[in-house]
Design an enzyme around this catalytic site. Structure first.
Site, PDB file in Angstrom:
ATOM      1  N   SER A  31     -34.853 -55.378  19.884  1.00 54.61           N
ATOM      2  CA  SER A  31     -34.941 -55.835  18.492  1.00 54.61           C
ATOM      3  C   SER A  31     -33.617 -56.471  18.119  1.00 54.61           C
ATOM      4  CB  SER A  31     -35.189 -54.609  17.601  1.00 54.61           C
ATOM      5  OG  SER A  31     -35.012 -54.939  16.234  1.00 54.61           O
ATOM      6  N   TYR A  59     -33.598 -45.828  14.996  1.00 57.31           N
ATOM      7  CA  TYR A  59     -34.301 -46.995  15.559  1.00 57.31           C
ATOM      8  C   TYR A  59     -33.292 -47.903  16.266  1.00 57.31           C
ATOM      9  CZ  TYR A  59     -37.216 -51.234  15.682  1.00 57.31           C
ATOM     10  OH  TYR A  59     -37.921 -52.354  16.082  1.00 57.31           O
TER      11      TYR A  59
END
Ligand code: NAD
Length: 276
Positions: A146, A159
């Site tokens: 990401s 995350y």
């Protein structure tokens, strides 16, 4: 790996029941691949299978598999390797979000997100890469990291930690697999309009329903679809890129972090504050 056509090639996509995973499966189907797809969401998986067949896929092997489960991934690999000697394209996409800083993240949250976002990718590599190596025919591994995998955010602390991990794993694996002519790419999307904003648990101040509503609206307004990420994934595989930011904000964050991590931290703090 040449992905302009994928006839006779097997593409495995985890988390294919929604978002980026579904669109990547459909993109592979349009290029003629035999699909192997899994997800914990059986209804989503069935819908992907229907759409993939409509897009031209003649072979779709779909299974309910939890990527965080060693047993389930091992059984899945055994079933897949009964059909094909090795997959050609392995896309470790399944992942979950968590809106929380350290103080609001429980140890159970850590186990859960590491289990899916890190161990899910580890399981995908552990159970499918050795067959690719033994077959000796090359191939490609795509791991979904990401923008948060190089641009850390306190609003997505755990995350970010998992996505940094996926980036590191991918770069190391790329070196290891070079001799086997298997490419590895860490794909790092920016803000992509998928259901992940609705399903990610939110903790602390972010648990206020208004925060989720604002995040969902922001992702919708940004309106960068998962189909564009799927095309970005194909481009990155074709070019054998080590790291592939997808969407302008992901490229911008990449540039900022490479020039000034301090400025990157300031931008991340402003964004986290704006989301509250
Ligand atoms: N949407 C974004 O803005 C964005 C940005 C950067 C990276 N990503 C990454 O892209 C990947 C796909 O995300 P998305 O936005 O398409 O989300 P999504 O929620 O639309 O799709 C994720 C899919 O993974 C599946 N999944 C979740 N846990 C699983 C498990 N344990 N085993 C098997 N399947 C499981 C879900 O059921 C879902 O179908 C994730 O790894 C995510 O972290 C997304």
């Amino acid at each position: 790996m040449d992905v302009s056509r994928l006839d006779g090639k097997a593409a495995l996509i985890t988390g294919a029941g929604s978002g980026i995973g579904r669109e990547t499966a459909l993109e592979c189907a349009r290029r003629g691949a035999d699909l192997v797809i899994c997800d914990v969401n059986e209804a989503g998986l069935a819908e992907t299978e229907t759409q993939a067949r409509a897009a031209g896929a003649s072979s779709v092997l779909g299974r309910r598999v939890d990527v965080s489960s060693r047993e389930q991934m091992s059984e899945f690999a055994a079933a897949v390797h009964e059909q094909v000697r090795a997959v050609d394209l392995l896309v470790n996409n399944a992942g979950v979000g968590l809106g929380a800083g350290l103080l609001d993240t429980t140890l159970e949250d850590w186990d859960w997100i590491i289990g899916i976002n890190i161990m899910g990718v580890v399981h995908g590599c552990h159970y499918f890469v050795p067959a690719m190596v033994q077959r000796g025919g090359g191939g490609h591994v795509v791991n979904l990291s990401s923008m948060a995998g190089y641009h850390a955010s306190s609003a997505l602390l755990a995350y970010s930690a998992t996505k940094f991990g996926v980036l590191g794993l991918s770069l190391a694996l790329r070196d290891e697999l070079l001799a086997h002519k298997i490419g590895v790419t860490a794909v790092c999307p920016g803000i992509i309009n998928t259901p992940i904003t609705q399903t990610s648990p939110m903790r602390g101040a972010a648990a206020d329903p208004g925060v989720r509503e604002r995040a969902v609206r922001m992702y919708q307004r940004r309106n960068y679809g998962p189909d564009r990420v799927a095309k970005g994934i194909m481009r990155a595989v074709q070019r054998n890129r080590p790291i592939a930011p997808v969407a302008p904000e992901a490229w911008l964050a990449w540039g900022i972090m490479r020039t000034s991590p301090r400025l990157g931290g300031w931008v991340a703090r402003r964004l986290a504050a704006a989301a509250q």
